[in-house]
Enzyme design. Structure first.
Site, mmCIF file in Angstrom:
data_model
loop_
_atom_site.group_PDB
_atom_site.id
_atom_site.type_symbol
_atom_site.label_atom_id
_atom_site.label_comp_id
_atom_site.label_asym_id
_atom_site.label_seq_id
_atom_site.Cartn_x
_atom_site.Cartn_y
_atom_site.Cartn_z
ATOM 1 N N ASN A 63 -47.077 25.722 57.498
ATOM 2 C CA ASN A 63 -45.790 26.135 56.934
ATOM 3 C C ASN A 63 -44.753 26.365 58.026
ATOM 4 O O ASN A 63 -43.576 26.008 57.873
ATOM 5 C CB ASN A 63 -45.958 27.405 56.112
ATOM 6 C CG ASN A 63 -46.710 27.184 54.811
ATOM 7 O OD1 ASN A 63 -46.898 26.051 54.381
ATOM 8 N ND2 ASN A 63 -47.152 28.254 54.186
ATOM 9 N N ARG A 388 -44.451 12.344 44.824
ATOM 10 C CA ARG A 388 -45.574 12.452 45.759
ATOM 11 C C ARG A 388 -46.842 12.064 45.005
ATOM 12 O O ARG A 388 -47.210 12.722 44.036
ATOM 13 C CB ARG A 388 -45.723 13.881 46.293
ATOM 14 C CG ARG A 388 -44.509 14.435 47.035
ATOM 15 C CD ARG A 388 -44.854 15.758 47.702
ATOM 16 N NE ARG A 388 -43.681 16.484 48.116
ATOM 17 C CZ ARG A 388 -42.992 16.256 49.236
ATOM 18 N NH1 ARG A 388 -43.389 15.286 50.043
ATOM 19 N NH2 ARG A 388 -41.932 16.978 49.552
ATOM 20 N N ARG A 418 -39.606 14.260 51.200
ATOM 21 C CA ARG A 418 -39.824 14.646 52.593
ATOM 22 C C ARG A 418 -41.287 14.552 52.999
ATOM 23 O O ARG A 418 -42.169 15.094 52.331
ATOM 24 C CB ARG A 418 -39.300 16.062 52.836
ATOM 25 C CG ARG A 418 -39.408 16.520 54.288
ATOM 26 C CD ARG A 418 -38.900 17.923 54.458
ATOM 27 N NE ARG A 418 -37.452 17.971 54.311
ATOM 28 C CZ ARG A 418 -36.806 18.910 53.619
ATOM 29 N NH1 ARG A 418 -37.483 19.843 52.992
ATOM 30 N NH2 ARG A 418 -35.491 18.898 53.549
ATOM 31 N N HIS A 448 -36.462 14.108 41.461
ATOM 32 C CA HIS A 448 -37.561 15.064 41.552
ATOM 33 C C HIS A 448 -38.223 15.291 40.195
ATOM 34 O O HIS A 448 -39.254 15.956 40.106
ATOM 35 C CB HIS A 448 -37.024 16.392 42.108
ATOM 36 C CG HIS A 448 -38.065 17.358 42.555
ATOM 37 N ND1 HIS A 448 -38.305 18.547 41.906
ATOM 38 C CD2 HIS A 448 -38.952 17.316 43.582
ATOM 39 C CE1 HIS A 448 -39.267 19.203 42.514
ATOM 40 N NE2 HIS A 448 -39.690 18.479 43.533
ATOM 41 N N TYR A 481 -52.831 23.158 42.942
ATOM 42 C CA TYR A 481 -51.565 23.748 42.520
ATOM 43 C C TYR A 481 -51.649 24.155 41.054
ATOM 44 O O TYR A 481 -52.248 23.441 40.242
ATOM 45 C CB TYR A 481 -50.412 22.743 42.651
ATOM 46 C CG TYR A 481 -50.022 22.344 44.054
ATOM 47 C CD1 TYR A 481 -50.801 22.663 45.164
ATOM 48 C CD2 TYR A 481 -48.854 21.624 44.268
ATOM 49 C CE1 TYR A 481 -50.424 22.276 46.438
ATOM 50 C CE2 TYR A 481 -48.473 21.220 45.540
ATOM 51 C CZ TYR A 481 -49.262 21.552 46.626
ATOM 52 O OH TYR A 481 -48.889 21.163 47.877
ATOM 53 N N ARG A 577 -42.738 32.654 43.970
ATOM 54 C CA ARG A 577 -43.778 32.508 44.983
ATOM 55 C C ARG A 577 -43.223 32.634 46.397
ATOM 56 O O ARG A 577 -43.769 33.320 47.241
ATOM 57 C CB ARG A 577 -44.453 31.142 44.842
ATOM 58 C CG ARG A 577 -45.581 30.899 45.838
ATOM 59 C CD ARG A 577 -45.939 29.424 45.912
ATOM 60 N NE ARG A 577 -44.983 28.665 46.695
ATOM 61 C CZ ARG A 577 -44.693 27.384 46.502
ATOM 62 N NH1 ARG A 577 -45.262 26.716 45.523
ATOM 63 N NH2 ARG A 577 -43.816 26.763 47.268
ATOM 64 N N HIS A 605 -47.096 26.857 41.431
ATOM 65 C CA HIS A 605 -46.140 25.754 41.446
ATOM 66 C C HIS A 605 -45.436 25.541 40.113
ATOM 67 O O HIS A 605 -44.420 24.849 40.048
ATOM 68 C CB HIS A 605 -46.872 24.463 41.861
ATOM 69 C CG HIS A 605 -45.971 23.362 42.305
ATOM 70 N ND1 HIS A 605 -45.749 22.225 41.562
ATOM 71 C CD2 HIS A 605 -45.233 23.226 43.429
ATOM 72 C CE1 HIS A 605 -44.909 21.433 42.207
ATOM 73 N NE2 HIS A 605 -44.579 22.003 43.339
#
EC number: 2.7.4.1
Length: 697
Positions: A63, A388, A418, A448, A481, A577, A605
């Site tokens: 992270n 993704r 990204r 997205h 997730y 979160r 998530h």
């Protein structure tokens, strides 16, 4: 309170204030670092299995890598130039000081708690000075056979300038004594350690006694580095790593071919602006200043670490040890309860909408739906967003097979996801090669939204089958997730999905939608409208309640609307979160707002938005979007209402009420942005454990 609602917060009586100017919000980047404090707490917990504690420590390092790669460049520039502006030097200095403190405590935890715990379990990463003669012999032989051939030392001189050092690569800086073959006193050399080399190697059991011993690549190289400099004395050899800014600079409206431009830009990502320099704690001032000058980073961005410069790669130890007693008990989600096994999923969708709560229920059902569509001769078209999916993807293989089966396939591939850019470019190439229609969404916006739309010929017409999700189409992350998948044949909702796909293929006009709410056109406005309705109800003395579960809360317009609603008397709970810029529980300002953060075994998530007011108004939305400005204004995002009463109540019970009652894993945010940990984290049952128990019975 409407039937089936969520519990109210206990809070002060509303005293509406006029905020001129609006109250100061918490700084976003500091909030991101605070999130990593909460993650690191799991590495401290002795009730967590040892290898999992190491995993959490590695997650913090990962992270922090991303934080510096994405967020730090403006701060570093400001500190270097003592700039005053959006990113001023004092902000940057405070942030770097906080990061330094976090990293220091991270390594203290590694050295003072985890290493002794591993040692007690007979597991050790053994340094050169602690190796036996037999172990040193094995390491030396391995170095000569497998490592040394891949090392190229570069002694710095006018003909050999400082070599290009890639982002986050492991390197050694060496100080030499004496002259080279030509009598030149080139004092500094660089040795780049190939990424092809594993960072940890296990020693043979025959030379380890009763322990499981490992050796790190940096320790192995440092012990034998003199062999790379024949005739020179190695005075000092220190590991170092540089983190670079990885933001891509492609301007979509200035290029003719986005895919080609991105591919070219990716080649330079590894060599962007240096934003952090990590060196071993034993690094001399001479070598540290040499590196610092070369990479042009301020002293505050020089991190002297008490251990490996890249804790992320210690995650290799988890797989090498692979001791079940030191890991979480493996979790295998149940088949979705609403779906009968071995029965066609589309047939079941025709009877009812289906909610899948991942990872407590299996994402495999979504892949099975797509597989069913691919091999169903009545299916004529499949449309899919790809954000993704991972380097290896069953989903992409199924879409390619659908093309070969003669179906119309449209894939909206987000090339700018990204760190997934290269994989997505390759998937776009692969899909186009078999004849799929590949589009890249809308110029200037990231797509997205997560949706899959299947069109099937039935009778004399067509029927659509839709899948909407809060998470990505990635089977690996779907096991780690928490997310919500929604399967539906609702004619209005699926018609909206088709309109969004058409807009992404050819964005001529804003799509007209009846149930879906789409960013950047309407999502933020819709949320503000719901908050205003709750506020007006509260001002009339009526019931008003808001609960938002999201990964980040940084959109200033939405934050100020929440504050405004809270001052009017709306009871508000935020389950966030990560970064939350809203300061809760400020006396007479945000008394009615609580913020909690759940950190657990799985990464939280799912995004759920709950609004209720008056006697009968209750609205529940699921969404791909966080409450961040980028999600509301610079991305294609979707939110959709859960209108079927049983499913809506299930979302409320499992994703809101259960999370508001978690006293084991929930952290409570304070007005200054700090978080209070659970009072007794080893007592009770966290919400994720409770959901695992629910779905395993």
């Amino acid at each position: 309170m409407p039937e089936g609602g969520v519990p109210q917060v206990a809070s002060a009586t509303a005293q509406p204030l006029s905020l001129e100017p609006p109250m100061a919000l918490l700084p976003r980047d500091h909030c991101i670092l605070a999130f990593n404090e909460r993650v690191m707490a799991w590495a401290r917990r002795e009730d967590v299995p040892l290898l999992e504690r190491l995993r959490y420590l590695c997650i913090v390092s990962s992270n922090l890598d991303e934080f510096f790669e994405v967020r730090a460049a403006p701060h570093i520039t400001a500190v270097n130039s003592l700039a005053q502006g959006v990113y001023n030097a004092q902000d940057g200095l405070a942030l770097l000081h906080k990061a330094q403190d976090l990293v220091a405590r991270q390594y203290a935890l590694y050295n003072d708690a985890l290493i002794p715990a591993f040692d007690a379990a007979g597991i050790r990463i053994v340094n050169h000075k602690d190796r036996t003669a037999a172990q040193r012999k094995w390491v030396h032989k391995h170095f000569r056979q497998a490592v040394k051939p891949l090392l190229v030392p570069v002694a710095l001189d006018p003909a050999h300038p400082f070599p290009q050092v890639a982002n986050k690569s492991l390197n050694m800086v060496v100080r030499l004594k004496g002259g080279d073959a030509f009598g030149r006193a080139n004092e500094v050399a660089i040795v780049k350690l190939s990424r092809a080399l594993p960072r940890l190697m296990q020693l043979p059991a025959s030379i380890c006694g009763k322990k499981r011993l490992f050796v790190s690549l940096s320790s192995m190289v440092r012990a034998h580095i003199s062999e790379l400099f024949d005739g020179r004395e190695v005075v000092e050899a220190v590991q170092f790593r540089v983190t670079r800014n990885t933001e891509l600079l492609v301007e979509e409206d200035e290029v003719d071919d986005l895919r080609t431009a991105l591919r070219e830009e990716l080649a330079y990502r590894q060599f962007g602006q240096a934003v952090r320099l990590e060196v071993g704690s034993n690094c001399s001032e001479f070598l540290a200043s040499t590196l610092q000058q070369e990479f042009d980073v301020p002293s505050q961005a020089l991190f002297r670490v008490q251990g490996p410069v890249n804790l992320v790669r210690l995650s290799e130890l988890i797989d090498l040890v692979n001791e079940p007693a030191m890991l979480f008990t493996p979790w295998q989600g149940s088949w979705p309860r609403q779906l009968k096994p071995a029965v066609k999923i589309m047939a079941q969708m025709r009877k009812q909408d289906v909610l899948i709560h991942q990872p407590f229920e299996q994402f495999d059902a979504v892949l099975e739906l797509l597989r069913e569509a691919v091999y169903d001769p009545a299916v004529v078209a499949i449309k899919q967003t790809i954000y993704r999916t991972g380097v290896k993807s069953q989903l992409i293989e199924l879409l390619a097979q659908a093309v070969r089966m003669g179906k119309e396939v449209m894939a909206v591939v987000e090339l700018k996801a990204r760190f997934d850019e290269e994989a997505n470019i390759n998937w776009a190439d692969a899909l186009e090669a078999v004849g799929a229609q590949v589009v890249y969404g809308v110029v200037g916006l990231k797509t997205h939204a997560k949706m899959l739309l299947i069109t099937r010929r039935e009778g004399r017409g067509l029927r659509r089958y839709g899948h909407l999700s809060t998470g990505n189409y990635n089977p690996k992350t779907a096991r780690m997730y928490t997310d919500l998948s929604y399967l539906t044949c609702d004619t209005v909702l699926t018609a909206d999905m088709d309109a969004v796909f058409r807009h992404l293929a050819s964005p001529n006009v804003k799509p007209r939608l009846d149930k879906l709410v789409m960013a950047p056109f309407a999502l933020q406005h819709s949320m503000l409208t719901h908050l205003e309705a709750c506020k007006q109800a509260a001002l009339k003395g009526e019931y008003a309640r808001v609960v938002v579960k999201t990964n980040a809360m940084t959109d200033e317009d939405l934050i100020h609307a929440l504050i405004d609603a809270g001052q009017a008397g709306v009871k508000i709970d935020l389950i966030v979160r990560g970064a939350c810029m809203l300061p809760p529980q400020v006396p007479r300002v945000t008394d009615n707002i609580r913020v909690r953060s759940i950190i657990g075994r799985f990464l939280e998530h799912s995004r759920v938005f709950y609004f209720a007011w008056g006697d009968s108004q209750e609205h529940v939305y699921l969404s791909s979007a966080d409450w961040m400005r980028r999600n509301m204004t610079r991305r294609v995002e979707l939110a959709w209402p859960v209108q079927e009463p049983k499913l809506r109540q299930r979302v409320i019970d499992e994703c809101l009420v259960a999370y508001l009652h978690d006293n084991r894993d929930a952290w409570t945010q304070q007005p200054d942005g700090s978080y209070l940990p659970p009072a007794q984290p080893q007592d009770g049952d966290g919400v994720q454990n409770a959901l695992m128990h629910l779905y395993s019975t």
